[in-house]
Design a protein around this motif. Structure first.
Motif, short mmCIF file in Angstrom:
data_model
loop_
_atom_site.label_atom_id
_atom_site.label_comp_id
_atom_site.label_asym_id
_atom_site.label_seq_id
_atom_site.Cartn_x
_atom_site.Cartn_y
_atom_site.Cartn_z
N SER A 1 0.99 -1.01 0.50
CA SER A 1 -0.28 0.01 -0.18
C SER A 1 0.68 1.10 0.66
N ASP A 2 1.94 1.40 0.91
CA ASP A 2 3.41 2.19 0.61
C ASP A 2 3.64 2.98 -0.75
N GLY B 1 1.95 5.59 -5.68
CA GLY B 1 2.71 6.00 -7.01
C GLY B 1 2.54 5.63 -8.41
N VAL B 2 1.74 4.04 -8.53
CA VAL B 2 1.89 3.02 -9.73
C VAL B 2 0.58 3.79 -10.27
N VAL C 1 -4.17 -1.21 -0.27
CA VAL C 1 -5.23 0.52 0.44
C VAL C 1 -4.81 1.36 0.43
N ASP C 2 -5.13 2.51 -0.52
CA ASP C 2 -4.39 3.61 -0.28
C ASP C 2 -6.00 5.12 -0.68
N ARG D 1 -7.59 10.63 -6.25
CA ARG D 1 -6.67 10.80 -7.55
C ARG D 1 -7.25 10.55 -8.55
N THR D 2 -7.36 8.94 -8.34
CA THR D 2 -6.81 8.51 -9.54
C THR D 2 -9.12 7.81 -10.43
N ARG D 3 -9.95 8.33 -9.69
CA ARG D 3 -11.16 8.85 -10.04
C ARG D 3 -11.35 10.13 -10.24
N GLU D 4 -10.91 11.38 -9.58
CA GLU D 4 -10.75 12.50 -10.21
C GLU D 4 -10.25 12.40 -11.82
N ALA D 5 -8.62 11.40 -12.11
CA ALA D 5 -8.57 12.21 -13.06
C ALA D 5 -9.48 11.45 -14.08
N GLY D 6 -10.51 10.38 -13.47
CA GLY D 6 -11.06 10.37 -14.98
C GLY D 6 -10.95 8.23 -14.92
N LEU D 7 -10.08 8.02 -14.13
CA LEU D 7 -10.17 6.53 -14.89
C LEU D 7 -11.49 5.56 -13.73
N ALA D 8 -12.05 4.81 -13.93
CA ALA D 8 -11.84 3.59 -13.28
C ALA D 8 -10.98 2.91 -11.86
N MET D 9 -11.72 2.46 -11.02
CA MET D 9 -10.99 1.69 -9.78
C MET D 9 -11.53 1.10 -9.00
N VAL D 10 -10.89 -0.07 -9.06
CA VAL D 10 -10.92 -1.19 -8.10
C VAL D 10 -10.25 -1.04 -6.64
#
Length: 138
Positions: free
Chosen positions: A81-82, A86-87, A106-107, A113-122
């Protein structure tokens, strides 16, 4: 909380079939090895991303996401998670469509950030568990 069924289904069915698996090496005892094998069995192209840049499951490995010379659809993250945030940021930078953090990764800030950039994320789920459920009518 970090993985609704619609997002899971969308990533597995609609995001594309090229999956960069960060943390995948030739070590058969690691979870990434088995999960990558399941993804391949379900028709996904698995691209190993690991500092050793090993060929795994017949696919050329790369030391980083930035080193992959073709588009990647999904970035599957098997680092602790740390390092995962970055990935996720690298996934956004290379133009991936989705990011998948494995069980135990978990982060919350990276998720946002990833969702705000428009990517789907799980986050904190495993595609090797989810994809057979999806194929069996989930």
């Amino acid at each position: 909380m970090y993985a609704d069924e619609e997002t899971i289904r969308g990533i597995l069915q609609d995001s594309g079939d090229t999956w960069a698996v960060v943390g995948l090496s030739g070590n058969r005892s690691r979870a990434a090895y088995g999960v990558a094998e399941v993804l391949q069995r379900f028709g996904k192209r698995v691209v190993p991303v690991h500092p050793k840049a090993e060929t795994v499951h017949g696919e050329q490995g790369y030391a980083s996401l930035a080193d992959i010379p073709f588009p990647v659809d999904v970035v599957d993250v098997f680092v602790n998670s740390d390092l995962a945030g970055g990935v996720a940021d690298e996934a956004v930078a290379v133009g991936a469509k989705a990011v998948w953090f494995q069980l135990g990764v978990v982060d919350e800030a990276a998720f946002a950030r990833t969702r705000e950039a428009g990517l789907a994320m799980v986050m904190d789920r495993c595609p090797a568990i989810e994809i057979p459920l999806l194929r069996n009518g989930y």
